[in-house]
Design a protein around this motif. Structure first.
Motif, PDB file in Angstrom:
ATOM      1  N   LEU A   1       0.710  -1.595   0.157  1.00  0.00           N
ATOM      2  CA  LEU A   1      -0.170   0.101   0.080  1.00  0.00           C
ATOM      3  C   LEU A   1       1.195   1.018   0.229  1.00  0.00           C
ATOM      4  N   ARG A   2       1.627   1.356   0.757  1.00  0.00           N
ATOM      5  CA  ARG A   2       2.659   1.927   0.856  1.00  0.00           C
ATOM      6  C   ARG A   2       3.066   2.476  -1.001  1.00  0.00           C
ATOM      7  N   ALA A   3       3.390   1.437  -1.523  1.00  0.00           N
ATOM      8  CA  ALA A   3       4.406   1.910  -3.200  1.00  0.00           C
ATOM      9  C   ALA A   3       3.414   2.234  -3.536  1.00  0.00           C
ATOM     10  N   MET A   4       2.339   1.888  -4.081  1.00  0.00           N
ATOM     11  CA  MET A   4       1.065   1.962  -4.165  1.00  0.00           C
ATOM     12  C   MET A   4       0.400   4.047  -4.381  1.00  0.00           C
ATOM     13  N   GLN A   5       0.921   4.145  -2.991  1.00  0.00           N
ATOM     14  CA  GLN A   5       0.833   5.629  -2.526  1.00  0.00           C
ATOM     15  C   GLN A   5       1.884   6.275  -3.059  1.00  0.00           C
TER      16      GLN A   5
ATOM     17  N   ALA B   1       5.918  -3.173 -11.272  1.00  0.00           N
ATOM     18  CA  ALA B   1       6.693  -4.026 -11.460  1.00  0.00           C
ATOM     19  C   ALA B   1       8.194  -3.623 -12.723  1.00  0.00           C
ATOM     20  N   ASN B   2       7.863  -2.566 -13.500  1.00  0.00           N
ATOM     21  CA  ASN B   2       8.590  -1.843 -13.967  1.00  0.00           C
ATOM     22  C   ASN B   2       9.252  -0.862 -13.674  1.00  0.00           C
ATOM     23  N   LEU B   3       8.924  -0.258 -12.569  1.00  0.00           N
ATOM     24  CA  LEU B   3       9.591   0.767 -12.104  1.00  0.00           C
ATOM     25  C   LEU B   3      10.929   0.959 -11.395  1.00  0.00           C
ATOM     26  N   GLU B   4      11.618   1.625 -10.983  1.00  0.00           N
ATOM     27  CA  GLU B   4      13.164   1.052 -10.604  1.00  0.00           C
ATOM     28  C   GLU B   4      13.005   0.667  -9.299  1.00  0.00           C
ATOM     29  N   ALA B   5      12.042   1.305  -8.456  1.00  0.00           N
ATOM     30  CA  ALA B   5      11.889   1.270  -7.474  1.00  0.00           C
ATOM     31  C   ALA B   5      10.307   0.680  -6.734  1.00  0.00           C
ATOM     32  N   GLY B   6      10.003   0.593  -7.347  1.00  0.00           N
ATOM     33  CA  GLY B   6       8.713   0.920  -7.349  1.00  0.00           C
ATOM     34  C   GLY B   6       8.313  -0.587  -6.331  1.00  0.00           C
ATOM     35  N   LEU B   7       8.415  -1.918  -7.040  1.00  0.00           N
ATOM     36  CA  LEU B   7       8.462  -3.026  -5.559  1.00  0.00           C
ATOM     37  C   LEU B   7      10.139  -4.115  -5.534  1.00  0.00           C
ATOM     38  N   PRO B   8       9.827  -4.497  -4.799  1.00  0.00           N
ATOM     39  CA  PRO B   8      11.310  -5.749  -4.135  1.00  0.00           C
ATOM     40  C   PRO B   8      11.418  -6.457  -5.817  1.00  0.00           C
TER      41      PRO B   8
END
Length: 271
Positions: free
Chosen positions: A106-110, A121-128
């Motif tokens: 949720l923090r990543a989505m916000q 997933a395609n963002l450099e620091a979006g998800l582990p």
């Protein structure tokens, strides 16, 4: 190993109106090994951490850890997945939350103002990186598992399904007594009850359910009823201040070494 548990897992998913392909989530998590344990403490077929396991009703104590109980842990995982999907409305996001935790997701989505898993997933620091690989593995395993011949796996023979029967027994019953009544090795009983951390049912429970091979149920009932095994095998004793193990052994007509063995402890020189 999917053959051992696949039908049971699929039936529980179907009953909860969840995609049956989620059986492959357990393959990614544990390779269908109920005793699998991660470096961070996740355990069982579904690799549940202690907090969600407790939150979904699994018992974890000195004597038992139901994360290793195939049926009970699957019930908990199914409800957990149901709740994640109800909150997130997307299976890629739900699988990501199952892996990394819903709070972190949720923090990543916000942070990036999106609920699109693939964009995150395609963002450099979006998800582990691990989580991105995890979600795509589940999809890949489902595709391969449903089309084995296309991937050169048509000659793989699944293990036979493990069919068990549950019997309610007095708390504290030793697995060796269960094995004798069923006419099987104690190792077989232990393998069917991986949630039992020691060689007996929890002694602090009045009764507890144990699993035996389904084809041994009639023999077990006959031998158990006629052997006096219906009596409780053990009870809990709380040590008083200054009370020694030797005092307890004398009180119950047993030996110090047997008490230590029953507790799964090493004998200490000064007891």
């Amino acid at each position: 190993r999917k053959g051992r548990y696949g039908a049971l897992l699929a039936a529980k998913l179907k009953a909860a109106q969840l995609p049956e392909d989620l059986v492959y989530l357990a393959m990614v998590e544990s390779a269908y090994d109920p005793r699998a344990k991660s470096e961070v403490g996740a355990l069982g077929l579904w690799q549940l951490m202690a907090a969600p396991a407790t939150g979904y009703g699994l018992d974890m104590s000195r004597w038992v850890d139901e994360r290793m109980n195939v049926s009970r842990s699957t019930d908990a995982a199914v409800q957990y997945l149901h709740d994640l999907y109800a909150d997130l409305g997307s299976w890629p996001l739900s699988l990501a939350a199952f892996n990394m935790g819903s709070g972190a997701l949720l923090r990543a989505m916000q942070k990036y103002n999106t609920n699109d898993f693939w964009l995150l997933a395609n963002l450099e620091a979006g998800l582990p990186f691990e989580t991105v690989g995890y979600v795509t593995k589940v999809s890949a395993f489902a595709i391969i598992g449903k089309n084995p011949s296309r991937f050169g796996l048509s000659d793989v023979v699944p293990d036979a399904a493990i069919e068990t029967a549950e019997v309610m027994l007095p708390g504290g019953t030793a697995l060796s007594r269960v094995a004798r009544a069923a006419g099987i090795d104690v190792e077989q009983v232990a393998a069917l009850n991986p949630d039992l951390k020691r060689s007996r049912l929890p002694p602090d429970a009045k009764t507890w359910s144990a699993r035996i091979p389904k084809d041994r149920l009639a023999q077990f009932r006959e031998k158990w009823a006629g052997s006096g095994n219906a009596l409780p095998a053990h009870r809990t004793h709380v040590l008083r201040l200054g009370e020694r193990v030797s005092d307890v052994a004398e009180m119950y007509g047993t030996t110090v070494s047997k008490l230590y063995k029953d507790q799964g402890l090493l004998m200490l020189p000064d007891h």
